[in-house]
Write a protein that holds these residues in place. Structure first.
Motif, short mmCIF file in Angstrom:
data_model
loop_
_atom_site.label_atom_id
_atom_site.label_comp_id
_atom_site.label_asym_id
_atom_site.label_seq_id
_atom_site.Cartn_x
_atom_site.Cartn_y
_atom_site.Cartn_z
N LEU A 135 80.44 57.84 66.18
CA LEU A 135 81.30 58.26 67.28
C LEU A 135 82.74 58.20 66.77
CD1 LEU A 135 81.42 58.82 70.44
CD2 LEU A 135 82.17 56.45 70.61
N GLU A 191 86.73 58.43 67.92
CA GLU A 191 87.51 58.30 69.16
C GLU A 191 89.00 58.39 68.86
OE1 GLU A 191 86.54 55.24 72.39
OE2 GLU A 191 88.41 54.46 71.57
N GLY A 192 89.74 59.07 69.73
CA GLY A 192 91.17 59.24 69.56
C GLY A 192 91.96 58.20 70.32
N GLY A 199 91.27 59.57 75.20
CA GLY A 199 90.35 58.81 74.36
C GLY A 199 89.23 59.70 73.87
N THR A 211 86.32 61.58 72.51
CA THR A 211 85.20 61.01 71.78
C THR A 211 84.17 62.09 71.47
OG1 THR A 211 84.73 60.15 73.97
CG2 THR A 211 85.07 58.54 72.24
N THR A 263 80.46 62.82 69.00
CA THR A 263 79.39 62.34 68.14
C THR A 263 79.26 63.26 66.91
OG1 THR A 263 78.15 61.55 70.06
CG2 THR A 263 76.90 61.90 68.02
N THR A 297 79.24 62.06 75.40
CA THR A 297 80.53 61.84 76.04
C THR A 297 80.89 63.07 76.87
OG1 THR A 297 81.81 62.79 74.25
CG2 THR A 297 81.23 60.46 74.07
N LYS A 298 81.95 62.95 77.65
CA LYS A 298 82.33 64.03 78.57
C LYS A 298 82.38 65.38 77.87
CE LYS A 298 86.56 65.13 79.70
NZ LYS A 298 87.51 66.12 79.16
#
Lengths: 451, 346
Positions: free
Chosen positions: A232, A234-235, A240, A242, A244, A301-302
């Motif tokens: 994963l 993430e920023g 944030g 994210t 995969t 994630t979204k």
């Protein structure tokens, strides 16, 4: 006086003798001209003589020539600006028309929006950093590199934290890769929606990225190669962000990059650190990268469960569609442009494939009835933009221009119709169909789709 | 590629004291550091924090922090696409949203698409409210999500969402069976789903143009003459003139006149995201700048009043949708923006 045998001309300083100076001071200037000639065609002297001569009078009636040649211009009759007047250079104001632009009405808030790169005016394969397209989900941030950290944790033996100082001590590589948003050309799934190549294909850029391989970091932390199947990324921004990434890819050619085109990343592109995932849609290239977690399952994630999922005709969404398949587009001439003259016209554009190198690009002038192989300009690199060109004589008749890319897996860029037969028209993402530009007899070029 | 030489080379490197790349670089992450950043929640609920929140509490939070962007009922299309709508009880029973086939529903809402409830929890906790991410507690997150699920008829009004009850919610999501990974677009070696052929001559039928940009949209992206170089083999079309007006060999378009510099107030309003909700002329989510000027023109204290509302937030002056506090705007900039608005936003 300069020696006649000298092989290197002396500088003109002090070439008058003391007697000659006295003569000049006494008012006998007539010999000056010969003195200058004697100085051996020294540039400064010659220019002074020409400048003193009266300009040639233009003959009556027809103009003598181009005023751009006949008239002196400010840039050759005045002192230019000194070095380093602009310590970090800027393009000429004459280039102000080429800008990143938003497409009106595409999004309602510009902190969660897109700006498009002006492909219609770019050369070669490298996108200037200041014109690289932007996509932000919660606005861009200018992160202080001294406070930036990268954490690697999860299925590793040692969870670790790296500062920018740490990362830049590690062995780095520089690679040229394209980045394309999964939604590039997404507005055109159903019909023609926008006028120019900037808006149809401008969520595309290509840069030389410099950074450390993700595999180097994962090795350093002791990756669990048995259980670790996904990472994963993430920023550090408000969203944030994210995404995969499957472990095989993470260990292959993924970079944790700080450099772009010889400089640090621009803030709009993730300064000071971003993920580079060659061949994969831009959303996975997490900007302001601060965390890598190794896990045994994807995260949904979204932006991999609500957005960046492709709606298929059966009502199912495809999840984790990531690869940008082979695609090409003609950038000159392209929609919204006008051909200035008939005759010689260089048709040029860009081709790319997320699965490898471009092997061939064909160009059609008759809407796909017949095709001509284009020249591929070097370098031709894997998962990078490739510039192609065809010389064309435009005879003033209507034409339908297309380009078609073939990559080294043998994949052939499909027509819109072929793609729609499988994906329908509501997919939004991963539209890599052949683009058609119509050239009208008046020279105007427009965006069209064929039946 | 394997080579018999490799072990020898490796041995030579080790003998020469070559270190592995990262050795000594970076430092161990402390458990507290990992806890601080490791906030993701996966579909199997790994990472889900303990906590709980009721629909009722969620409604309070929603009205204060979420409604301005998403609407009172999660239905607003003003700022983002709607969160709620387009799902039915039958969808919930089946786990597939029927409106995703055909053209019956104009918008794809979040609840029509999402297949995993963890996704909603994760995103609300990490990124909401939009202008003040990571300001919700875990309990707040449960409550807001409970309310959102209630708006979509996934849970009843008296529902309390917590780390246990959320597992049952997963089985009620209308589109829980609506995702597929059966495609060739994740793996670099994946199978493409179209197979075109590179025909070179006499290919297919005579081409027929089926779609063009309508005439009324000709200038929708601004004057394209100003979006192209003014020299070279092409110019941008002057889209302020009707199509076909540009003759062949059109004279070089004059260099685009420099755009007038936007007023400092406008530039600041743009840079600080004010235009997300306010337009200069038209009512958007909030009142237009011109309407503000009209209402406050005669008010001597208007500047101070408006500046305080920008900083502290406002509710009720223009309708039910609240404006969240805009703490990201620098003090001096607030005054400049307000002054610009009260001078007519020009």
């Amino acid at each position: 006086m300069p020696s006649k045998t000298a092989r290197i001309l002396r500088a003109p300083e002090n070439f008058l003798t003391q007697e000659q100076i006295t003569e000049v001071a006494a008012g006998r200037r007539s010999f000056l001209r010969s003195a200058f000639l004697a100085a051996g065609g020294i540039a400064a002297g010659a220019v002074a003589v020409r400048a003193a001569a009266a300009p040639t009078a233009a003959p009556r009636g027809a103009p003598a020539g181009d005023p751009a040649i006949l008239e002196r211009q400010p840039w050759n009759t005045s002192l230019g600006k000194p070095v380093a007047a602009r310590g970090y250079g800027l393009p000429s104001p004459y280039e102000a028309n080429l800008q990143r632009r938003e497409s009106p009405g595409l999004t309602r808030v510009n902190a969660a929006s897109v700006s498009f790169a002006p492909l219609q005016g770019l050369f070669g394969i490298i996108t200037p950093s200041g014109l690289h397209f932007e996509r932000h989900h919660q606005g861009w941030q200018d992160v202080d590199p001294a406070k930036h950290r990268l954490m690697v944790h999860g299925l590793v033996r040692r969870a670790k934290v790296y500062t920018m100082d740490d990362l830049m001590r590690l062995p780095s590589v520089s690679r040229i890769h394209f980045i394309e948003c999964g939604a590039n050309t997404g507005m055109e799934w159903g019909n023609v929606a926008v006028p120019t190549v900037q808006y149809t294909h401008g969520m595309l850029s290509c840069s030389e990225f410099t950074g450390v391989r993700l595999s180097t970091l994962l090795d350093d932390c002791g990756l669990d190669r048995v259980k670790g199947r996904y990472v994963l990324a993430e920023g550090a921004d408000g969203s944030g962000m994210t995404r995969t990434v499957a472990i095989d890819r993470a260990l292959d050619d993924v970079l944790v990059a700080w450099g772009q085109n010889g400089e640090m990343l621009r803030p709009e592109n993730g300064y000071p650190l971003r993920l580079v995932v060659p061949g994969v849609q831009g959303v996975s290239w997490v900007k302001w990268l601060r965390r890598i977690e190794v896990g045994d399952q994807p995260w949904a994630t979204k932006d991999e469960a609500i957005h960046y999922v492709d709606l298929m005709p059966d009502g199912r969404h495809r999840q984790y569609t990531s690869i940008q398949e082979a695609k090409s587009v003609i950038t000159t001439p392209s929609g919204g442009q006008v051909l200035v003259e008939r005759g010689a016209c260089e048709v040029t554009g860009l081709a790319w494939s997320g699965r490898g190198k471009i092997k061939r690009v064909d160009v059609s002038f008759d809407g796909g009835r017949s095709w001509t192989p284009a020249r591929l300009e070097t370098p031709v690199l894997s998962k990078a933009l490739t510039r192609f060109s065809v010389s064309w004589r435009w005879d003033g008749r209507a034409a339908l221009l297309q380009s078609r890319a073939v990559d080294d897996t043998g994949y052939v860029q499909p027509t819109t119709r072929l793609l729609r037969e499988v994906r329908g028209t509501k997919s939004i993402y991963h539209n890599n169909a052949i683009q058609t530009w119509r050239v009208d007899p008046n020279g105007e070029v427009s965006n069209v789709q064929l039946a | 590629m394997y080579s018999w030489r490799e072990p020898l080379v490796l041995a030579a490197l080790l003998a020469a004291g070559a270190a592995h790349a990262g050795e000594g670089v970076g430092r161990p992450a402390t458990p507290a550091e990992v806890r601080a950043w490791d906030i993701d929640v996966r579909p199997d609920f790994q990472g889900l924090p303990r906590g709980s929140g009721s629909v009722l509490r969620g409604q309070e939070l929603w009205d204060a922090k979420c409604a301005s962007c998403h609407g009172t009922f999660g239905e607003s299309n003003e700022v983002f696409t709607p969160l709620v709508g387009g799902t039915t009880a039958e969808d919930q029973a089946r786990g597939r949203v029927a409106a995703l086939t055909g053209n019956g529903h104009p918008q794809r809402t979040t609840l029509m698409k999402v297949a995993t409830v963890s996704t909603l929890f994760d995103y609300i906790r990490r990124a909401m409210p939009w202008d003040a991410p990571r300001t919700l507690t875990d309990d707040d997150t449960y409550a807001v999500l409970a309310y959102l699920l209630n708006l979509g008829d996934v849970v009843p009004s008296d529902f309390v969402l917590d780390q246990d009850s959320i597992r049952a919610v997963q089985q009620r999501l209308p589109n829980r069976n609506g995702m597929t990974r059966d495609h060739g677009l994740w793996d670099v070696k994946g199978k493409p789903d179209v197979r075109a052929v590179a025909c070179m001559k006499d290919c297919g039928p005579e081409p027929r143009v089926a779609s063009t940009l309508p005439d009324f949209a000709r200038n929708a992206h601004g004057n394209l003459a100003e979006q192209n170089r003014t020299f070279g083999p092409v110019r941008g079309a002057d889209t302020t003139r009707p199509a076909g007006a540009a003759p062949t060999g059109a004279p070089a378009a004059a260099p685009a006149p420099a755009a007038p510099k936007p007023a400092a107030g406008l530039a600041l309003a743009r840079a600080n995201g004010c235009l997300a909700c306010h337009d200069v002329e038209a009512k958007r989510l909030g009142p237009s700048f011109r309407d503000l000027k009209a209402r406050y023109a005669a008010d001597a204290d208007a500047a101070a009043k408006l500046a305080a509302r920008v900083r502290g937030g406002s509710q009720g002056a223009w309708g039910p949708v609240p404006m969240p506090p805009q703490r990201q705007v620098a003090e001096g900039d607030v005054d400049t923006i307000v002054k610009w608005v009260l001078e007519g936003a020009r």
